[in-house]
Design an enzyme around this catalytic site. Structure first.
Site, mmCIF file in Angstrom:
data_model
loop_
_atom_site.group_PDB
_atom_site.id
_atom_site.type_symbol
_atom_site.label_atom_id
_atom_site.label_comp_id
_atom_site.label_asym_id
_atom_site.label_seq_id
_atom_site.Cartn_x
_atom_site.Cartn_y
_atom_site.Cartn_z
ATOM 1 N N HIS A 124 0.839 -1.205 0.000
ATOM 2 C CA HIS A 124 0.000 0.000 0.000
ATOM 3 C C HIS A 124 0.877 1.259 0.000
ATOM 4 O O HIS A 124 0.674 2.176 -0.809
ATOM 5 C CB HIS A 124 -0.905 -0.035 1.239
ATOM 6 C CG HIS A 124 -1.895 1.074 1.316
ATOM 7 N ND1 HIS A 124 -3.257 0.868 1.206
ATOM 8 C CD2 HIS A 124 -1.757 2.411 1.500
ATOM 9 C CE1 HIS A 124 -3.896 2.012 1.331
ATOM 10 N NE2 HIS A 124 -3.002 2.971 1.506
ATOM 11 N N GLU A 125 1.858 1.287 0.895
ATOM 12 C CA GLU A 125 2.692 2.486 1.013
ATOM 13 C C GLU A 125 3.660 2.639 -0.157
ATOM 14 O O GLU A 125 3.988 3.759 -0.551
ATOM 15 C CB GLU A 125 3.443 2.465 2.341
ATOM 16 C CG GLU A 125 2.562 2.361 3.579
ATOM 17 C CD GLU A 125 1.443 3.375 3.625
ATOM 18 O OE1 GLU A 125 1.576 4.459 3.001
ATOM 19 O OE2 GLU A 125 0.422 3.099 4.274
#
Length: 245
Positions: A124-125
């Site tokens: 996600h990051e």
């Protein structure tokens, strides 16, 4: 501060919150404002050691993360473990975040307990990091830019796989993936920006189609590790083809 997977928005919005000073979500990451501890001190904390070990395993073996690392390198933004990742204690409602001011990914060592969770948070990051590298993203002033990256992160990271949604006791068939992506993007915005729910929903809805269909660098929505492995092979082959032109 871009907020990561598994965040929760405030229970209620205060009237006129947009006019209040916005800390851009840094309240959720209190260790960001503390003096870094020495390696010896940090090594004594089990959470920190476990976080580092799980991070290393993700970066070395997870196909989502490996593809994104390759894509970032090709875009001129090589990621270094010691420089671009930081295991820290966070607020109880978040698992990670992307600090655009330092180009650093924060992993919440007190909230990430399983390898599968670490895999999702890192992916996600890294999507936020990829967007930060390839585009002029105004994370702090343009809520549409934030909304677009949150849509892409929810769509491409595995946040909204069927198994994850079942684990959240959310069920649906037609259009369920899109609904999950929209809802999680809105939740992420509300967690890190002092805006109303209506403002967050409007930003997400206005950019949803374009950002949901932006599948770079995967080229497809990876609904499973098998999908991610295929996407990784395709990405590598695409690079080889381009190199021979």
């Amino acid at each position: 501060m871009g907020q990561g997977e598994e965040g929760s928005p405030p229970a209620a919005e205060k009237k006129g919150a947009e006019e209040e000073g916005d800390d851009f979500g840094y309240r959720l990451f209190p260790d960001r404002n503390k003096k870094p501890q020495s390696f010896l001190v940090r090594s004594l904390f089990t959470f920190h050691n476990k976080c580092q070990l799980m991070l290393r395993l993700t970066l070395e073996t997870n196909p989502y993360a490996r593809l994104l690392l390759e894509a970032l390198k090709q875009s001129g933004c090589t990621v270094f473990n010691d420089r671009h990742f930081s295991c820290e204690n966070c607020d109880g409602c978040v698992s990670g975040g992307f600090d655009a001011a330092t180009s650093q990914i924060v992993l919440c060592q007190n909230n990430i307990r399983q390898q599968s969770h670490m895999n999702r948070v890192v992916t996600h990051e890294l999507i936020h990091a990829f967007d930060h590298c390839r585009a002029h993203v105004d994370w702090f002033k343009n809520v549409k830019h934030l909304a677009c990256s949150e849509i892409r992160a929810a769509n491409l990271s595995g946040d909204c796989t069927l198994m994850n949604e079942i684990a959240r006791f959310k069920f649906g068939l037609k259009g369920h993936h899109q609904t999950c992506v929209r809802d999680r993007a809105i939740r992420s915005i509300l967690a890190v920006r002092k805006v109303s729910k209506e403002t967050a929903e409007k930003a997400v809805d206005e950019v949803f189609d374009a950002c949901f269909n932006d599948l770079e660098p995967f080229g497809r929505i990876p609904h499973s590790k098998a999908d991610a492995r295929r996407a990784y092979r395709d990405f590598q082959n695409r690079d080889r083809y381009t190199a021979n032109l």
